[in-house]
Design an enzyme around this catalytic site. Structure first.
Site, short mmCIF file in Angstrom:
data_model
loop_
_atom_site.label_atom_id
_atom_site.label_comp_id
_atom_site.label_asym_id
_atom_site.label_seq_id
_atom_site.Cartn_x
_atom_site.Cartn_y
_atom_site.Cartn_z
N SER A 139 4.84 -2.05 0.01
CA SER A 139 3.59 -1.25 0.21
C SER A 139 4.22 -1.47 1.80
O SER A 139 3.43 -2.32 1.91
CB SER A 139 2.60 -2.21 -0.38
N LYS A 167 1.27 4.39 2.22
CA LYS A 167 0.11 4.92 2.21
C LYS A 167 -0.24 5.85 3.54
O LYS A 167 0.45 5.92 3.83
CB LYS A 167 -0.62 3.24 3.43
N ASP A 193 0.24 5.82 -1.81
CA ASP A 193 -0.98 5.53 -2.03
C ASP A 193 -1.95 6.19 -1.01
O ASP A 193 -1.72 5.60 -0.09
CB ASP A 193 -0.58 3.90 -2.20
N LYS A 267 -3.90 -5.07 -11.26
CA LYS A 267 -4.25 -5.74 -10.38
C LYS A 267 -5.16 -6.99 -11.34
O LYS A 267 -5.55 -6.38 -11.61
CB LYS A 267 -4.73 -5.68 -8.97
N GLY A 295 -0.32 -5.23 -5.61
CA GLY A 295 -0.68 -6.76 -5.00
C GLY A 295 -2.07 -6.71 -4.20
O GLY A 295 -2.43 -5.45 -3.81
#
Ligand code: OSB
Ligand code: MG
Length: 379
Positions: A139, A167, A193, A267, A295
């Site tokens: 990520s 992101k 994301d 998660k 995560g």
């Protein structure tokens, strides 16, 4: 298997990320991490991690609310109680405690780890895991420019990562994703994301992302907006994956019923622990909906819990379970979590419990506060 918790020790440790991590709602450089050490009446111990952040920018919880919730309400509820097993804790904690999922999860997940220790089996196998290695994704936080992001993403792909999550936020999205797709080619496994940075007014704008053939777009809209996610999904070719919008298994049922998403980021900390995480896994498997393990910039302790969960069969998409060195100069567990050149993290199925040792001296060095809660009958 019965379980009786006799002691829970909370510790706050401070760890600096190797590089700052920026999402649409804020930037993190120094992590404040809450670790728990649980002990049962027979003296066995196990560790867990609370994934609440420093600020309430991902969910309402923070490390400080979690510290309060565990000390005041959650630990007193479970300490000394004779439980049928870790499976019973989720229901017990849900009754009479609204919210505080990450705080509840830390205790619930610690109890699973303790049960695994006591049974001499890996946490993975106790949870029903079947994999021996987890395909791993990275990520990547918001970068200063599309070029900088393309460089980072290219390096990650070369390192072996099997999924590249980037992101995004309004003002750092189409151009950024386009640059990466252009640099890495049509086959690169890319996703975005948004951490709820968009509104339905951005629907046309988000539809432009379809051109870049992303595996999915994670959590574009507000956390409590399943209906509008369903409307957006109708407009997009790109599958929507929900993260913040799925705080428990019932929300996953709603997602399926409404068509609000086609993939779930599970998660365990977000959903109150392993029992709900397993329920979401099972539900999605029954609907042929894939899941993957997200995560929360965990230390090696939380990572052990995530790796165990990601070994369940319907975790068919690479998880955000990057190796220790992605986050930390030095982790708090040994061996540290590593990833091979083909992007796989090994599940320690032959070792009991978490499968890694917590380096207690190192944890001591990093600890800024600690508190021990005991069952009165434990002496
Ligand atoms: O939305 O998945 C998210 C980190 C903090 C808060 C929210 C998120 C994340 C990540 C990090 O994406 C994933 C990782 O731990 O590597
Ligand atoms: Mg997310």
């Amino acid at each position: 298997m019965s379980l009786q918790l006799a002691r829970i020790t909370l510790r706050e440790i401070r760890m600096t990320l190797r590089e700052p991590f920026e999402i649409s709602s804020g930037r993190t450089t120094d992590r404040r991490i809450l670790l728990l050490e649980l002990q049962d009446a027979g003296g066995a111990t196990a560790w867990s991690e609370c994934v609440a952040g420093e600020r309430p920018n991902y969910s309402a919880e923070t490390i400080d609310t979690a510290w309060l919730a565990i000390t005041e309400w959650i630990a007193p509820r479970v300490l000394g109680m004779r439980l049928g097993g870790p499976d019973a804790i989720d229901d017990l904690l849900r009754r009479g405690i609204r919210g505080h999922a990450m705080a509840r999860a830390a205790v619930e997940m610690g109890a699973w780890a303790l049960a695994a220790e006591r049974e001499g089996v890996s946490l993975s196998r106790l949870l029903g895991g079947t994999r021996t290695a987890i395909a791993t994704g990275i990520s990547i936080g918001i970068q200063a420019s599309p070029h900088a992001l393309a460089e980072k993403a290219g390096a990650a792909l070369a390192r072996g990562y099997r999924k590249i999550k980037m992101k995004i936020r309004p003002g750092a999205d189409i151009e950024y994703i386009a640059a990466v797709r252009h640099a890495l080619g049509p086959e690169a496994p890319l996703m975005a994301d948004a951490n709820s940075a968009y509104t339905p007014a951005h629907s046309d704008h988000l539809a432009e992302l379809d051109a870049y053939r992303l595996l999915m777009i994670e959590q574009p809209l507000s956390q409590d907006d399943l209906r509008r996610h369903a409307q957006l999904q109708d407009r997009l070719d790109t599958p929507i994956c929900l993260d913040e919008s799925i705080p428990h298994a019932a929300a996953a049922e709603d997602m399926l019923a409404l068509g609000a998403g086609r993939i779930v980021n599970v998660k365990p900390g977000r959903v109150g622990g392993f029992r709900q995480a397993k329920a979401i896994h099972d539900l999605c498997r029954n609907h042929a909906v894939p899941v993957w393990c997200g995560g929360m910039l965990e230390s090696g302790v939380g990572r052990a819990h995530n790796v165990a969960l990601a070994s369940l069969p319907n975790f068919t998409i690479p998880g955000d379970v990057s190796p220790s060195a992605r986050y930390w100069t030095e982790d708090v567990v040994s061996p540290e979590w590593t990833m091979d050149a083909s992007g796989m993290v090994t599940v320690p199925v032959d070792r009991p419990g978490l499968g890694v040792e917590v380096d207690v001296d190192r944890v001591d060095d990093l600890t800024v506060r600690t508190k021990t809660l005991k069952w009165r009958g434990s002496g």
